[in-house]
Design an enzyme around this catalytic site. Structure first.
Site, short mmCIF file in Angstrom:
data_model
loop_
_atom_site.label_atom_id
_atom_site.label_comp_id
_atom_site.label_asym_id
_atom_site.label_seq_id
_atom_site.Cartn_x
_atom_site.Cartn_y
_atom_site.Cartn_z
N THR A 20 0.85 -1.18 0.00
CA THR A 20 0.00 0.00 0.00
C THR A 20 0.89 1.24 0.00
OG1 THR A 20 -0.20 0.34 2.40
CG2 THR A 20 -1.66 -1.30 1.39
N GLY A 21 0.37 2.33 -0.53
CA GLY A 21 1.21 3.52 -0.68
C GLY A 21 2.32 3.30 -1.67
N ALA A 22 2.03 2.52 -2.72
CA ALA A 22 3.08 2.07 -3.65
C ALA A 22 3.42 3.07 -4.73
CB ALA A 22 2.66 0.74 -4.29
N SER A 23 2.71 4.18 -4.82
CA SER A 23 2.93 5.10 -5.93
C SER A 23 4.10 6.05 -5.73
CB SER A 23 1.65 5.92 -6.20
OG SER A 23 1.32 6.70 -5.06
N GLY A 41 7.59 7.39 -2.76
CA GLY A 41 8.33 7.26 -1.51
C GLY A 41 8.80 5.85 -1.21
N ILE A 42 8.69 5.46 0.06
CA ILE A 42 9.16 4.15 0.51
C ILE A 42 8.42 3.03 -0.21
CG2 ILE A 42 9.33 2.60 2.50
CD1 ILE A 42 9.69 5.10 4.25
N GLY A 43 7.11 3.18 -0.40
CA GLY A 43 6.35 2.16 -1.10
C GLY A 43 6.84 1.94 -2.51
N SER A 74 7.70 4.14 12.25
CA SER A 74 8.56 5.32 12.30
C SER A 74 9.12 5.46 13.71
CB SER A 74 7.75 6.57 11.94
OG SER A 74 8.49 7.75 12.21
N TYR A 128 0.19 12.61 12.85
CA TYR A 128 1.04 11.53 12.34
C TYR A 128 1.65 10.72 13.49
CZ TYR A 128 4.91 9.29 9.79
OH TYR A 128 5.80 8.38 9.25
#
Length: 333
Positions: free
Chosen positions: A8-11, A13-15, A138, A151
């Site tokens: 998830t969040g693959a588009s 940054g870290i993903g 984090s 966050y």
């Protein structure tokens, strides 16, 4: 057989960096995010690097959308081996300047998005009695800082939720694993598109690491999931130990330095932010894995070496504790 990996969040940054890493391994990579443009670019990269991609446009705050993506993953590639929760959103601002709607949105994506992803993963993994869930956490999930109340709260919640779930899996003798990869400051595009009410452009607190460092930490945690959590980057280790040794002193230090340390000297970004809508659309376009801090970000971490070599881990842990003690002494001087 190639692994089936859901991110998830693959588009961005870290993903995005993690998707590239698994593609190089020849994995089947299921890419989940809200922004179709970034996902399609990520899919092209996965295919070019030797993996097989599947794009799934979904908001992780929506459990039905996550569940539909999980169904599509198994229908296309077969059983999910690894599920990586990485999607998040945030607001940079003092708490009183964050609206109730904004705070709720951050919590739904950054915390409940992980809950939703974990639920869909376990629904499929538990009957087979195999599989691994990695939560991308984090250092701020153990040591909060100013200007990121939403966050930090969400990342703390992930730790509590994951620890509770881990004990349930142990109770039932399950061979499904869940672990957390705790991240340092990372050079991702979030600082260009985050919703911010700061006077200057937001930035990660130095030292900053490249997303490939984070991706290697995520993959290592997935490959060796028996540990409760992994610390990625020496600063993560030092921050957590400093907080355990002298939390009150660290509070005062962060109150004094934490505002300026999260802002550059340049003007804040204008235009789109990604809190409620993705920004990989015109005029922003695809953002990739890296943010604006390539010139100062580290591509390697000595702590990575320690994690991969158990004989050196004790030495590294001792060095981290010593560094934390010295850091606490500097705070009082």
């Amino acid at each position: 057989m190639p692994q089936t990996v859901v991110i998830t969040g693959a588009s961005a940054g870290i993903g995005r960096a993690t998707a590239r890493l698994y593609a190089r391994r020849g994995a089947d990579v299921v890419l989940i995010a809200r922004g179709k443009g970034g996902l399609e670019e990520a899919a092209d990269e996965v295919a070019a690097l030797g993996g097989r991609p599947l794009v799934q446009v979904a908001d992780t705050a929506d459990p039905a959308g996550v569940e539909a993506a999980a169904d599509a993953a198994e229908e296309t590639f077969g059983p999910i081996d690894v599920w990586i929760n990485c999607a998040f959103s945030t607001v940079f601002a003092p708490f009183e300047e964050i609206t109730a709607e904004e705070f709720e949105r951050v919590t739904k994506v950054t915390y409940l998005g992980f809950v939703n992803g974990t639920r869909s993963a376990l629904k499929r993994m538990l009957p087979r009695d195999r599989g691994t869930v990695v939560q991308v956490g984090s250092a701020l999930g153990e040591r909060s800082i100013p200007l990121q109340a939403a966050y930090c709260g969400a990342k703390h919640a992930i730790n509590g939720f994951t620890s509770s779930l881990r004990t349930e899996l142990l109770h039932r003798g399950s061979r499904v694993h869940i672990t957390v990869a705790q991240m340092p400051a990372v050079n991702t595009p979030q600082f260009q598109w985050v919703r911010s009410r700061l006077a200057k452009h937001p930035m990660p607190v130095p030292p900053i690491y490249q997303p490939e460092v984070a991706a290697r930490g995520v993959a290592y945690a997935a490959d060796h999931p028996r540990r409760k959590q992994y610390y990625v980057g020496a600063t993560t280790v030092a921050t957590i130990w400093a907080n355990r040794l002298a939390p009150a002193l660290l509070d005062r230090y962060l109150a004094r330095t934490g505002f300026d340390a999260q802002q550059t000297d340049s003007v804040p970004p204008a235009g789109l932010d990604n809190l409620f809508e993705p920004v990989d659309r015109e005029p922003a376009g695809d953002q990739g894995a890296h943010g604006a801090f390539d010139d100062t970000a580290h591509a390697r971490s000595w702590q990575e070496i320690l994690v991969r070599h158990p004989a050196a881990t004790a030495v590294g842990a001792g060095a981290a504790v010593l560094g934390a003690v010295r850091g606490v002494r500097r705070l009082t001087s």
